[in-house]
Every structure is written in structure tokens, then in C-alpha cells.
Design an enzyme around this catalytic site. Structure first.
Site, short mmCIF file in Angstrom:
data_model
loop_
_atom_site.label_atom_id
_atom_site.label_comp_id
_atom_site.label_asym_id
_atom_site.label_seq_id
_atom_site.Cartn_x
_atom_site.Cartn_y
_atom_site.Cartn_z
CG HIS A 10 -2.07 -0.87 0.95
ND1 HIS A 10 -2.20 -2.09 1.07
CD2 HIS A 10 -3.68 -0.43 0.81
CE1 HIS A 10 -3.35 -2.52 0.82
NE2 HIS A 10 -4.15 -1.73 0.59
CG HIS A 60 2.70 -3.23 6.56
ND1 HIS A 60 3.43 -3.97 5.86
CD2 HIS A 60 1.49 -2.98 5.87
CE1 HIS A 60 2.99 -4.27 5.01
NE2 HIS A 60 1.53 -3.66 4.68
C1 LIG Z 1 -4.80 -8.81 -11.70
C2 LIG Z 1 -4.13 -9.02 -10.26
C3 LIG Z 1 -3.23 -10.39 -10.13
C4 LIG Z 1 -4.37 -8.21 -9.27
C5 LIG Z 1 -3.94 -8.45 -7.87
C6 LIG Z 1 -4.31 -7.32 -7.18
C7 LIG Z 1 -3.95 -7.51 -5.75
C8 LIG Z 1 -4.39 -8.85 -5.15
C9 LIG Z 1 -3.24 -6.91 -5.08
C10 LIG Z 1 -2.72 -6.84 -3.67
C11 LIG Z 1 -2.80 -5.76 -2.95
C12 LIG Z 1 -2.48 -6.21 -1.75
C13 LIG Z 1 -3.17 -6.80 -0.70
C14 LIG Z 1 -1.27 -5.50 -1.09
C15 LIG Z 1 -0.70 -5.60 0.18
O1 LIG Z 1 -0.49 -4.56 0.69
P1 LIG Z 1 0.32 -4.35 2.07
O2 LIG Z 1 0.32 -2.87 2.40
O3 LIG Z 1 -0.33 -5.10 2.99
O4 LIG Z 1 1.77 -4.97 1.83
#
Ligand SMILES: CC(C)=CCC/C(C)=C/CC/C(C)=C/COP(=O)(O)O
Length: 294
Positions: free
Chosen positions: A214, A256
Site C-alpha cells: 500500500h 505492518h
Molecule cells: C490482476 C491481479 C493479479 C491483481 C492483484 C491485485 C492484488 C490482489 C493486489 C494485492 C494488494 C495487496 C493486498 C497488497 C498488500 O498490501 P500491504 O500494504 O499489506 O503490503
């Protein structure tokens, strides 16, 4: 005849201060996280603290750990054991560099500080009532709405300039997902023990926390928007504030540690340089735009 007592070999007196042995035990999380710790979390947190806060050369072996040292004094017959000959004493390990000691101290402080800041880690946490708001912020910085919104905009855009910007935003978002997944997979730092794994749509590497996806996305999108959208000053300020708050909320939600977010901001800021360098345009990627403009 008096038998000389064996004296325990102790590390250098200054070492505890250097590596943090003398720090007080970590109090239970004031926020309470998800209520109670999951089985094994205490051990996991402790292990991570140890890894982060102690220097390997100075770290006592399980036999000489403080709890062991506080064990009942051995019987006189054991105390009178002969001093091991120099050849039988364990050879001292390589002394850690100042950088390694500093890094471990920083990581130990990071774990402690992040735990204290995780005031929205659970509904019953100190600021648990703010959790729904912070979860809304979480969605605002999530990959899915950003990807979906950009694809929607691309489909609707009628101006070549708008399409160029949106295509590059799409490239930036995909690049961000890939780079974050690679770094998370390499570093494999566990999320804080007080995190509740109730995140909106995750992929497998999202069980790891370094860096914050994020934070990378927020920093990169923020730079992107400020460079490519003509916005009034108040809106520009809002965009910057949004990015900062998304980052801070990751620690408050318990998702985090502070260093995950700090590194995420730096990484996201740099990612925009990569996007700028490989900027897709009708000149640099004529085939792509030719297909699009048909
Ligand atoms: C099309 C495709 C593979 C989309 C994936 C989108 C997706 C699930 C992104 C993940 C976003 C996410 C949960 C990030 C984690 O964020 P942190 O700040 O917790 O590291």
C-alpha cells in the site's frame, strides 16, 4: 585444601547495552490486537525480537540464556567443576560489525514501536472504533480498485493524451505489484503478530510484510498524479495527505511495522522514476498505440 570455584565466563559488560539485552520485557499489546494471541505467536514474536535485537556473536546460547542463568544454583559438587582448559573453551565467533548491531537494534525498536502504534489492530483495541475507517483507507490504496479504475478509464477515454497517461498508469500499477511481490518473496518478513489476517483480496506473498504494497502504491500513484493531472493546490495537498495517511494506517491497523512502510514509501517514490524512464508513448511504443487507436 580449597578447591577454586569455576567462574562463569560472561560477555563484555558493555555488550548488553549495545545489543539491547538490558531492555525491559515487552508489555502486552495495549490494543489487544484481535483479542488474544494465536498459538505460537508469543514464541514467534520472541524469536523475531531475538533475531532483530541481539547480535549473533553476543547472543547467548540457549544454555546461557538469562532464564537459564537464573536457574537454581547448581550443587556444590557441580560448582567445583574444573575450569575447562583453554583448548576446550568455545572459540569466540566473529564480532558483529557496527552496522549489523545498529541494524538489529533498529529492527528491535521497530517491532516495539510498531506494536505500540497498532492501536486499531482489532475491534477491541485502544482505537478499535476507528478500524472501519482505516479499512476504508486500506481499500482506497488497494491494487484491485486502482487496476479496475484504470482499465475502466482506458476503455472510456476518448483522447489520445488521456489514453497515454492511463496506459502508463496501468504499467506503473503492474510494475508495482511485480516488484513488491519479488521483494516480499525475497525478504519474507512476517507480518506483525498482532495483525488480524482479514485483508481485502490478497495474493500469496501478501502474508509477508516487507515492503508495504500500500505504501509503495500510494507513493508512486501520488507522484504520478501530481505529475500528470492538472489539479488545484488543495487537491494536490489532499493527494499527498492521502498517501501519507494510507501509509500510517498500515501500522495502526497492525498490518505492518514502521520500517515496512518507510521502505515502501521510498520504493514507490523510486518506482515512479522507472515509469518515467520507460514512459510509453506513440514514439516509444508505436505498435501498442497503433493497436489501441484502431
Ligand atoms: C490482476 C491481479 C493479479 C491483481 C492483484 C491485485 C492484488 C490482489 C493486489 C494485492 C494488494 C495487496 C493486498 C497488497 C498488500 O498490501 P500491504 O500494504 O499489506 O503490503
Amino acid at each position: 585444601m580449597r578447591v577454586p570455584r569455576a567462574r562463569p565466563i560472561s560477555p563484555h559488560p558493555a555488550l548488553p547495552q549495545l545489543v539491547g539485552w538490558s531492555r525491559p520485557p515487552i508489555p502486552p499489546h495495549p490494543a489487544g490486537g484481535s483479542g488474544s494471541r494465536r498459538p505460537g505467536e508469543g514464541r514467534r514474536a520472541g524469536a523475531e525480537e531475538n533475531r532483530a535485537g541481539r547480535c549473533p556473536a553476543a547472543m547467548p546460547s540457549p544454555r546461557s540464556s538469562p532464564s537459564r542463568r537464573a536457574a537454581p544454583i547448581p550443587s556444590p559438587s557441580r560448582r567445583a567443576a574444573p575450569i575447562p582448559s583453554p583448548s576446550r573453551r568455545a572459540a569466540p565467533g566473529p564480532s558483529p560489525s557496527c552496522a549489523a548491531v545498529a541494524l538489529r537494534s533498529l529492527l528491535a525498536a521497530d517491532l516495539r514501536f510498531s506494536r505500540q502504534l497498532g492501536v486499531c489492530a482489532g475491534e477491541r483495541s485502544a482505537w478499535g472504533s476507528a478500524r472501519p475507517l482505516l479499512r476504508l483507507l486500506e481499500v482506497s490504496g488497494h491494487g484491485v480498485p486502482w487496476l479496475a479504475g484504470t482499465l475502466y478509464g482506458l476503455g472510456r477515454s476518448e483522447s489520445p493524451a488521456g489514453r497515454e497517461v492511463l496506459l502508463n498508469l496501468l504499467f506503473a500499477l503492474v510494475l508495482d505489484l511485480v516488484l513488491v511481490a519479488v521483494v516480499k518473496g525475497l525478504v519474507r518478513r512476517r507480518r506483525p503478530t498482532h495483525n488480524k489476517m482479514d485483508m481485502f483480496v490478497t495474493i500469496s506473498v501478501d502474508k509477508y510484510s516487507f515492503p508495504s504494497g500500500h505504501a509503495t502504491r500510494a507513493a508512486m500513484v501520488c507522484r504520478f498524479v501530481l505529475h500528470h493531472l492538472v489539479l488545484a493546490i488543495p487537491l494536490r495537498v489532499l493527494v499527498v495527505l492521502w498517501a501519507i495517511i494510507v501509509g500510517i494506517s498500515r501500522v495502526m491497523l497492525g498490518r505492518h511495522n514502521v520500517t515496512d512502510v518507510a521502505f515502501g514509501f521510498i520504493m514507490g517514490y523510486m518506482q515512479y522514476n522507472v515509469v518515467k524512464y520507460f514512459w510509453l508513448s506513440p514514439l516509444s511504443a508505436p505498435a501498442l498505440f497503433a493497436v489501441w487507436n484502431q
